[in-house]
Enzyme design. Structure first.
Site, short mmCIF file in Angstrom:
data_model
loop_
_atom_site.label_atom_id
_atom_site.label_comp_id
_atom_site.label_asym_id
_atom_site.label_seq_id
_atom_site.Cartn_x
_atom_site.Cartn_y
_atom_site.Cartn_z
N GLY A 130 -3.84 10.77 1.07
CA GLY A 130 -4.46 10.48 2.35
C GLY A 130 -5.45 9.34 2.28
O GLY A 130 -5.78 8.71 3.29
N GLY A 172 0.82 -1.20 0.00
CA GLY A 172 0.00 0.00 0.00
C GLY A 172 0.85 1.25 0.00
O GLY A 172 2.08 1.20 0.12
N ARG A 223 -3.20 -12.12 -2.85
CA ARG A 223 -2.99 -11.82 -4.27
C ARG A 223 -1.54 -11.42 -4.55
O ARG A 223 -1.02 -11.69 -5.64
CB ARG A 223 -3.92 -10.69 -4.74
N SER A 224 -0.91 -10.77 -3.59
CA SER A 224 0.45 -10.28 -3.80
C SER A 224 1.52 -11.22 -3.25
O SER A 224 2.70 -11.07 -3.58
CB SER A 224 0.62 -8.90 -3.13
N CYS A 261 -1.99 11.67 10.21
CA CYS A 261 -0.95 12.44 9.55
C CYS A 261 -1.07 13.94 9.83
O CYS A 261 -0.07 14.61 10.10
CB CYS A 261 -0.98 12.18 8.04
N HIS A 289 0.23 17.27 2.08
CA HIS A 289 -0.82 17.88 2.88
C HIS A 289 -0.34 19.27 3.35
O HIS A 289 0.84 19.48 3.59
CB HIS A 289 -1.12 17.04 4.13
#
Length: 328
Positions: free
Chosen positions: A206, A59, A86-87, A175, A288
């Site tokens: 984000g 991710g 899957r990975s 964050c 951000h």
């Protein structure tokens, strides 16, 4: 006394722009600095002996964690990357750690690690984090699952690493909270912040990889004269600004906005701090930004604050606007 601060977060570097009266100043912060290494020492672990794992390694957050470890040349005994079925089996080539095989998560395998970084959603964290901590693994969770739990420390190493001492489950703040408090904490220590009015301008990142892909695909569709589809965001994000991040709460704020309120008070141990936050999504892939107006108990001087921040761990002042040098 009032002080206005504008903050911009750039990938692994937190960059800030300070505005007071009619003068603009800026500074940047690197969260994964030497203070992060000393944090490990203070919880009595030797980095070179750590067997570390990352859950959610494919991710957006997981990939950034790996990049930061590589950039720091962070010493590890072993590094394990966990992803979905899957990975699993795919190979990730690391410039520092060599050939890494993506593994499917298994409690029996992961419980043998020293440290586990969770870069996945709250549901996964709620199911596994405490079980792994009970098994002896130091779990650092990036989700919001445990941030408000009184018995679980919510930690920014440069601010309150002492709260992590002896703990096996540590929560990582949102964050927007983290980048704001890196600037606000030194100010709060000297001037005692009474009130913070915060506006955040948050990039597609984000919302993780799906959010960034939706923005890119939406721009492509727009350029080609096609209809812009949206599934991740409440409205199409290209060329738009959306004042809606996470779900709305009964008080009219979104959960994203309330996270800044809740988490700031906990991390700074300032239950009486008044925080009002407005969060909007902007059509950039990353970075951000935040605008913050502060009210302090003690009389505050902008030049003194700039000097204070220059001498704060993890903070670098960048201030040459006439030469077009500022955070970006």
């Amino acid at each position: 006394c009032l002080l206005n601060i504008t903050i911009c977060y750039l990938l692994n570097t937190n960059a800030f722009l300070i505005s007071s009266n009619n003068k603009l100043k800026s500074f940047s912060t690197k969260r994964f600095n030497n203070e992060f290494v000393s944090s490990y020492n203070r919880i009595q672990m030797s980095a070179s002996q750590i067997n570390l794992g990352i859950v959610g390694a494919t991710g957006a957050v997981g990939e950034e964690i790996l990049k930061v470890l590589e950039q720091r040349n962070f010493p590890l005994s072993s590094l394990h990357l966990y992803a979905s079925s899957r990975s699993a089996g795919k190979i990730v080539n690391s410039s520092i750690y060599g050939e890494l095989h993506l593994e499917e998560f298994s409690f029996n395998k992961v419980k043998k690690l020293d440290v586990l970084l969770l870069a996945v959603g709250g549901d996964f964290a709620l199911e596994w984090a405490e079980k792994l901590a009970d098994a002896g693994v130091l779990v650092i969770d990036n989700s919001s699952a445990f941030r408000r739990r009184v018995d679980i420390p919510l930690v920014i190493p440069e601010i309150n690493i002492e709260t992590a001492r002896g703990k096996k489950l540590i929560s990582n703040p949102n964050c927007t909270t983290a980048i704001a408090l890196m600037a606000l904490w030194p100010i709060h220590q000297k001037y005692k912040i009474k009130k913070a009015i915060i506006s955040t301008y948050q990039a597609a990142s984000g919302a993780g990889s799906p959010g960034m892909e939706e923005l890119k695909e939406g721009i492509r569709a727009s350029v080609n004269g096609e209809a812009i589809q949206h599934h991740v965001f409440a409205h199409p994000l290209p060329y738009n600004i959306i004042p809606h991040i996470d779900v709305f709460q009964p008080n009219g704020y979104t959960k994203e906005e309330m996270k800044v309120n809740w988490e700031s008070k906990k991390i700074m141990d300032a239950p009486d701090l008044k925080v009002s936050c407005t969060s909007v999504r902007i059509p950039t892939l990353r970075a951000h930004s935040e605008s913050i107006t502060l009210e302090t108990e003690e009389k505050i001087n902008a030049n003194d604050v700039r000097e204070l921040l220059r001498n704060s761990p993890g903070v670098k002042v960048v201030d040459e606007p006439l030469n077009k040098l500022y955070p970006m």
